[in-house]
Design an enzyme around this catalytic site. Structure first.
Site, PDB file in Angstrom:
ATOM      1  N   MET A   1      10.970 -71.970  28.261  1.00  0.00           N
ATOM      2  CA  MET A   1      10.363 -72.081  26.932  1.00  0.00           C
ATOM      3  C   MET A   1       9.319 -73.208  26.953  1.00  0.00           C
ATOM      4  O   MET A   1       8.971 -73.762  25.910  1.00  0.00           O
ATOM      5  CB  MET A   1      11.433 -72.334  25.879  1.00  0.00           C
ATOM      6  CG  MET A   1      12.429 -71.180  25.812  1.00  0.00           C
ATOM      7  SD  MET A   1      13.285 -71.025  24.247  1.00  0.00           S
ATOM      8  CE  MET A   1      14.196 -72.525  24.215  1.00  0.00           C
TER       9      MET A   1
ATOM     10  N   LEU B   1       7.839 -78.304  30.218  1.00  0.00           N
ATOM     11  CA  LEU B   1       8.386 -78.367  31.574  1.00  0.00           C
ATOM     12  C   LEU B   1       8.680 -79.801  31.985  1.00  0.00           C
ATOM     13  O   LEU B   1       7.986 -80.740  31.587  1.00  0.00           O
ATOM     14  CB  LEU B   1       7.394 -77.751  32.575  1.00  0.00           C
ATOM     15  CG  LEU B   1       6.991 -76.292  32.348  1.00  0.00           C
ATOM     16  CD1 LEU B   1       6.151 -75.791  33.531  1.00  0.00           C
ATOM     17  CD2 LEU B   1       8.195 -75.379  32.142  1.00  0.00           C
TER      18      LEU B   1
ATOM     19  N   HIS C   1      12.555 -77.967  35.790  1.00  0.00           N
ATOM     20  CA  HIS C   1      11.801 -76.716  35.946  1.00  0.00           C
ATOM     21  C   HIS C   1      11.011 -76.730  37.261  1.00  0.00           C
ATOM     22  O   HIS C   1      10.911 -75.711  37.942  1.00  0.00           O
ATOM     23  CB  HIS C   1      10.805 -76.539  34.791  1.00  0.00           C
ATOM     24  CG  HIS C   1      11.448 -76.407  33.440  1.00  0.00           C
ATOM     25  ND1 HIS C   1      11.263 -77.328  32.431  1.00  0.00           N
ATOM     26  CD2 HIS C   1      12.266 -75.459  32.939  1.00  0.00           C
ATOM     27  CE1 HIS C   1      11.929 -76.938  31.363  1.00  0.00           C
ATOM     28  NE2 HIS C   1      12.551 -75.820  31.635  1.00  0.00           N
TER      29      HIS C   1
HETATM   30  O1  PAF Z   1      16.752 -71.608  29.173  1.00  0.00           O
HETATM   31  C1  PAF Z   1      15.719 -71.298  28.535  1.00  0.00           C
HETATM   32  O2  PAF Z   1      14.707 -71.984  28.609  1.00  0.00           O
HETATM   33  C2  PAF Z   1      15.745 -70.064  27.658  1.00  0.00           C
HETATM   34  O3  PAF Z   1      16.988 -69.872  27.077  1.00  0.00           O
HETATM   35  C3  PAF Z   1      15.271 -68.794  28.378  1.00  0.00           C
HETATM   36  C4  PAF Z   1      16.212 -68.405  29.503  1.00  0.00           C
HETATM   37  C5  PAF Z   1      13.874 -69.004  28.942  1.00  0.00           C
HETATM   38  C6  PAF Z   1      15.226 -67.622  27.395  1.00  0.00           C
HETATM   39  O4  PAF Z   1      14.356 -67.881  26.333  1.00  0.00           O
END
Ligand code: PAF
Length: 254
Positions: free
Chosen positions: A31, A34, A38
């Site tokens: 989402m 970052l 990530h």
């Molecule tokens: O973990 C996340 O960032 C969210 O829940 C995901 C897996 C991208 C789904 O929107």
């Protein structure tokens, strides 16, 4: 490193996917906002696949409170820098209309584990998560998907969905990345002030050292945290706790 290609529509993504059909594809759904957690997923995906895809979509259907959705950090410029540095080939960055042409009249339900822990206090949360992940997997068609163990319940539910719906992809769980004092990295940490951030490292310390959940709860409550849940399930200790109005989650293997 060269800049990733930015794909904003499902049509663009589907067209682009056809051009790499003989390559292995690694995928990191996010989402945005970052952080190093990530980046570690993107680097692992980079090292194990020919093509590395990232998605950035703040998915409204998984937020049960409008205020939480509004406050979710959005940091496109910084995200682009980190994604580029981690060797990302493509970023899928769609709108709600692109992802939900049905306006969320279709969704994925899981009737067991999704109703516990985060699912018990955030009604509809995992329905939203599973639905968007299924849509993303259908579009990206990755060989492997990289997800953090910080969201352990989410990781388990997605693994089970992939198996239940016979999706041809492997879900790779990756270790939680922590700062030097043990706080699990999370996009939500950017909403903590310095004092809250320092205090929040107590969450990890407490769940790893307390003899049982009652003791862990008492320690955290005495330190001013509001506990949503703190429970042991199948050899793992899960916690969700509020620091001010920010809800943080963590878990450790027992
Ligand atoms: O973990 C996340 O960032 C969210 O829940 C995901 C897996 C991208 C789904 O929107």
């Amino acid at each position: 490193m060269s800049q990733p290609i930015i794909l904003k529509t499902t049509v663009e993504l589907i067209q682009w996917r056809k051009t790499i059909k003989d390559k292995s594809v690694g995928f990191v759904p996010t989402m945005g906002a970052l952080h190093e957690g990530h980046v570690s997923l993107l680097k692992k995906s980079r090292s194990e696949n020919d093509i590395n895809v990232l998605s950035i979509f703040v998915n409204p259907t998984q937020f049960n409170q409008a205020q939480d959705l509004d406050k979710y950090p959005r940091t496109w410029d910084e995200d682009l820098k980190l994604a580029t540095g981690a060797g990302t080939d493509a970023i899928f960055f769609p709108t709600f209309e692109q992802m939900y042409p049905d306006n969320y009249t279709y969704s994925v339900h899981e009737n067991d584990f999704s109703l516990m822990l985060c699912g018990a206090s955030r009604a509809g949360h995992f329905q939203g998560v599973l639905t968007i992940v299924l849509k993303l997997l259908n579009l990206v068609q990755p060989n492997r998907v990289y997800m953090g163990e910080k969201d352990h319940q989410q990781l388990q539910l997605i693994k089970k969905m992939v198996s239940a719906l016979f999706l041809p992809t492997e879900i790779v769980g990756c270790p939680t990345i922590r700062n030097s004092s043990g706080l699990a990295l999370s996009s939500r940490n950017s909403r903590l002030n310095e004092d809250e951030r320092n205090r929040s490292s107590l969450i990890y310390k407490t769940i790893t050292t307390a003899a049982n959940t009652a003791e862990a709860k008492a320690v955290l409550e005495n330190a001013g945290f509001k506990i949503d849940y703190l429970v042991d399930v199948e050899n793992r200790r899960y916690v969700a706790a509020f620091v001010g109005d920010v809800r943080l989650i963590d878990n450790v293997e027992l």
